[in-house]
Design a protein around this motif. Structure first.
Motif: not given
Ligand code: SF4
Length: 351
Positions: A31, A277-278, A281, A283, A285, A295-297, A328, A331-332
């Motif tokens: 990714r 949708f990981c 991804c 993104r 931060r 990752c957000l999580f 990374k 995913g979550h």
């Molecule tokens: S949970 Fe983490 S890996 Fe999944 S889309 Fe959000 S930031 Fe990306």
């Protein structure tokens, strides 16, 4: 310090911080990361009950916040690594008085030949004061968090009687030509799901792009996966009154989108829980205190502020970022064994 040269539009463009290999921000799953969300402050003047307690949180002291020059430098390094989408977030970013300076700094990264997408996410309470200056500083578009159209419900949800200010902010953003204006609505069972159709009508009237968000286990809410309002339920509700046609070509965007009654109005759903949708991804931060989160999580954070404030070169910082990206997670793990609530709440991550 790099020499600034004018681009075709006569704006000063700082040369890339450092020449980086395109693969530097590509993770072990292939990714490529082109999007950076920059939280510039953790503070907020609202008290959304699903985000923070009524008394607020222990805010970061000003000395811990990244300074304008530091944000600008990290954005330039990210840009050199291929990032082209920048989103300024908080807490509430308009609380920072130098927000327009930050926008101006990041806006210089884009050129006519190689533009960037520079957006800001806000609760719009202060937007009527900043809209013109943000636009003049180079902001392209704006996302506004709006969970209800009802003043009493807004007051109950945010512990502030400020819905009128939000509408005034949205009107100012429209007036100065920030476009598109996207609305983010978090749907909560027994709270605001009865406003789905009203919000669709409101967004149509105003020309806003509405996105509904499935509630995630983040922040100050006793989350229960079996009670969230799912994408399927949202679309079923809208389909009671409208014809929905899925918009093809989602790419790495968090929201899946549909034309309403053949368009041009579109609505979106950010279904992190039921339609993760990981896999696509892109993104990254940056927190207000200078930590890179992939990752957000995830609880894994890479400290960029310490090397930044102790003389590290752009290349050294880029390599730190590249290493973090490479490692990374896939995913979550929401709803799966091993899921752990992140230590930071949403207001300290920045959505
Ligand atoms: S949970 Fe983490 S890996 Fe999944 S889309 Fe959000 S930031 Fe990306």
């Amino acid at each position: 310090m790099e020499e600034a040269e004018p681009d075709q539009r006569g704006r000063e463009v700082v040369q890339p911080a450092v020449n980086l290999p395109a693969a530097l921000f590509t993770d072990q799953y292939g990714r490529r990361h082109r999007s950076l969300r920059i939280s510039i402050i953790d503070k907020c003047q609202l008290r959304c009950t699903y985000c923070m307690p009524a008394q607020g949180l222990p805010w970061l002291p000003p000395a811990k916040l990244l300074r304008v020059a530091e944000i600008s430098r990290l954005a330039r390094i990210a840009h050199a690594g291929g990032v082209r989408d920048f989103r300024i977030t908080g807490g509430e970013p308009l609380i920072r008085r130098d927000v327009c300076e930050i926008v101006r700094e990041i806006a210089t990264l884009g050129t006519a030949e190689d533009p960037i997408d520079l957006a800001l996410t806000t609760n719009a309470v202060l937007l009527d004061k900043f809209a013109k200056d943000l636009k003049d500083a180079g902001l392209s578009r704006i996302n506004v968090s709006l969970d209800t159209l009802r003043p009493e419900r807004f007051k109950k949800l945010t512990l502030r009687d400020q819905l009128g200010r939000v509408f005034a902010g949205l009107a100012s953003a429209k007036e100065v030509g920030l476009f598109p204006i996207k609305l983010n609505t978090l749907l909560m069972p027994g709270v605001n799901e009865d406003e789905i159709l009203d919000l669709v009508d409101y967004a149509r009237r105003e020309g806003f792009e509405l996105r509904f968000i499935e509630q995630m286990p983040l922040g100050n809410n006793p989350w229960n996966g079996s009670t969230i309002i799912t994408q399927v339920e949202i679309l079923e509700k809208i389909a009671e009154k409208h014809v929905l046609t899925e918009v093809p070509g989602r790419g790495s965007a968090p929201a899946a989108t549909w034309y309403v009654d053949g368009g041009p109005q579109k609505i979106g759903v950010i279904a992190s829980v039921t339609r993760p949708f990981c896999g696509g991804c892109d993104r990254l931060r940056l927190t207000a205190d200078g930590m890179l989160r992939t990752c957000l999580f995830s609880d894994r954070e890479t400290d960029l502020v310490t090397p930044l404030r102790s003389g590290a070169s752009d290349l050294e910082i880029a390599q730190l970022m590249g290493l973090a990206v490479h490692e990374k997670e896939p995913g979550h793990l929401i709803g799966k064994a091993g899921f752990k609530l992140p230590k930071r709440g949403m207001s300290a991550i920045g959505g």
